[in-house]
Design a protein around this motif. Structure first.
Motif, PDB file in Angstrom:
ATOM      1  N   GLU A  82       0.827  -1.211   0.000  1.00 54.92           N
ATOM      2  CA  GLU A  82       0.000   0.000   0.000  1.00 54.92           C
ATOM      3  C   GLU A  82       0.862   1.261   0.000  1.00 54.92           C
ATOM      4  O   GLU A  82       0.573   2.218  -0.733  1.00 54.92           O
ATOM      5  CB  GLU A  82      -0.928   0.005   1.209  1.00 54.92           C
ATOM      6  N   ARG A  86       0.954   4.209  -2.860  1.00 55.87           N
ATOM      7  CA  ARG A  86       0.730   5.628  -2.550  1.00 55.87           C
ATOM      8  C   ARG A  86       1.863   6.501  -3.072  1.00 55.87           C
ATOM      9  O   ARG A  86       1.655   7.656  -3.442  1.00 55.87           O
ATOM     10  CB  ARG A  86       0.585   5.826  -1.042  1.00 55.87           C
ATOM     11  N   ARG A 110      -7.573  -0.539  -1.795  1.00 57.63           N
ATOM     12  CA  ARG A 110      -6.956   0.789  -1.689  1.00 57.63           C
ATOM     13  C   ARG A 110      -5.866   0.979  -2.740  1.00 57.63           C
ATOM     14  O   ARG A 110      -5.732   2.052  -3.328  1.00 57.63           O
ATOM     15  CB  ARG A 110      -6.384   0.987  -0.273  1.00 57.63           C
ATOM     16  N   HIS A 113      -6.790   2.215  -6.323  1.00 56.91           N
ATOM     17  CA  HIS A 113      -7.076   3.635  -6.541  1.00 56.91           C
ATOM     18  C   HIS A 113      -5.866   4.392  -7.065  1.00 56.91           C
ATOM     19  O   HIS A 113      -6.015   5.460  -7.665  1.00 56.91           O
ATOM     20  CB  HIS A 113      -7.562   4.280  -5.235  1.00 56.91           C
TER      21      HIS A 113
END
Length: 337
Positions: A82, A86, A110, A113
């Protein structure tokens, strides 16, 4: 001209060394930085591979890093995946995504995205014999797959410390073959029955693990599969897959060492099987890395396992874990992106 991918590697254990050597050897990658929870090990590792040692946070904040390769302990995968997403990095993540399917699903949701390229480390898809088997199945050489038999028997037990953190045989060893089954048949597993025991190393019973197991799996289109796993054999590394259809049978065989067969005194002495799992699969790690790098440079690449593949193989593993514990057939949870 293809861009040279600047890569950060997280995890300086055995598999980290495998990936580091491949990154050094690949003409389109440059191993720039390494990180590990053991800073001294990271420093020594960086010196060996002409890279810089850094913390994981430093790697993620380095805008010059194009790709992160996660080869750390399994419980760290989800958070690192993750965080790397990001940071906008391309990601090669060793399997499984997490020891909990529920958490893996949340993290993948997540990660999606951020729309970054991700491949999950199911390197056995890149075994040349398995790829030939799949191609002939897709060409319809024997018709639809009706009965699949898979064997995964390692020659030696891994260290106890590794087994304690691995998530168990279903999530660590058998999961490769759950992915292979889906990939070979282009089908989904709907139901699993598993039976297992700790025969080679009874101590693993203390954390509810097994080292020897057999599984039955039902496929959505009606095919049936059987998988047997062993952490230790007395005869070498044994990996084979056979698929039977109405038109015959295809087999990706266990592989032998190179050598001479001797006929003498009414006996035949053959070279024997490869001594360990790594002898069979070493080339597949490079092949998956190469496929991923080519995809990052704009090439359309088939067979690359992604996040959905990671979740679906893990869903089969979770059903197998429940079946082992509760001694019953268990439906596979449906997961999708």
């Amino acid at each position: 001209m293809n861009k040279k991918q600047r890569v950060a590697l997280i995890g300086c254990g055995f598999i980290g060394e495998v990936h580091a050597a491949n990154l050094q050897a690949h003409p389109a990658t440059e191993l720039v930085s390494v990180a590990d929870t053991d800073s001294a090990r990271a420093a020594a590792f960086a010196a060996r591979f002409a890279a810089c040692a850094a913390s994981a946070s430093q790697l993620f904040n380095d805008d010059s890093i194009d790709m992160v390769l996660i080869a750390s302990a399994t419980p760290t995968h989800a958070d690192l995946l993750e965080t790397a997403a990001r940071a906008g990095k391309a990601i090669y993540c060793e399997k499984p995504i997490d020891l909990s399917l529920e958490r893996a699903c949340r993290v993948v949701d997540r990660v999606l995205h951020f729309n970054v390229p991700v491949t999950v480390g199911f390197n056995r898809r890149f075994d040349v014999s398995h790829q030939q088997l799949r191609q002939q199945l897709r060409e319809g050489r024997i018709g639809a797959a009706e009965l699949i038999q898979m064997v995964c028997r390692s020659s030696e037990m891994p260290p106890l410390a590794y087994l304690q953190a691995s998530g168990g045989q279903m999530r660590d060893q058998a999961i490769h073959f759950f992915d292979l089954l889906r990939w070979l048949t282009d089908d989904e597993v709907t139901e699993v029955a598993a039976m297992g025991a700790a025969l080679a190393l009874p101590a693993i019973r203390d954390f509810a693990d097994v080292d020897t197991s057999t599984l039955l799996l039902r496929l959505q289109r009606g095919g049936l599969a059987q998988l047997d796993n062993a952490r230790r054999t007395g005869y070498g590394y044994d990996e084979r897959i056979s698929v039977m259809g109405a038109g015959g049978m295809l087999v990706s065989e266990s592989q032998q060492q190179r050598g001479v067969t001797c006929y003498q005194n009414a006996q035949i002495a053959q070279p024997g099987l490869l001594p360990d799992w790594f002898s069979r699969v070493q080339a597949t790690y490079y092949a998956q890395l190469d496929a991923f790098v080519r995809s990052l440079n704009g090439e359309t690449v088939s067979d690359l396992p992604g996040l959905e593949d990671g979740l679906k193989a893990q869903a089969i593993a979770e059903a197998a874990v429940i079946s082992l514990a509760e001694h019953r057939f268990c439906a596979v949870e449906k997961v999708s992106l």
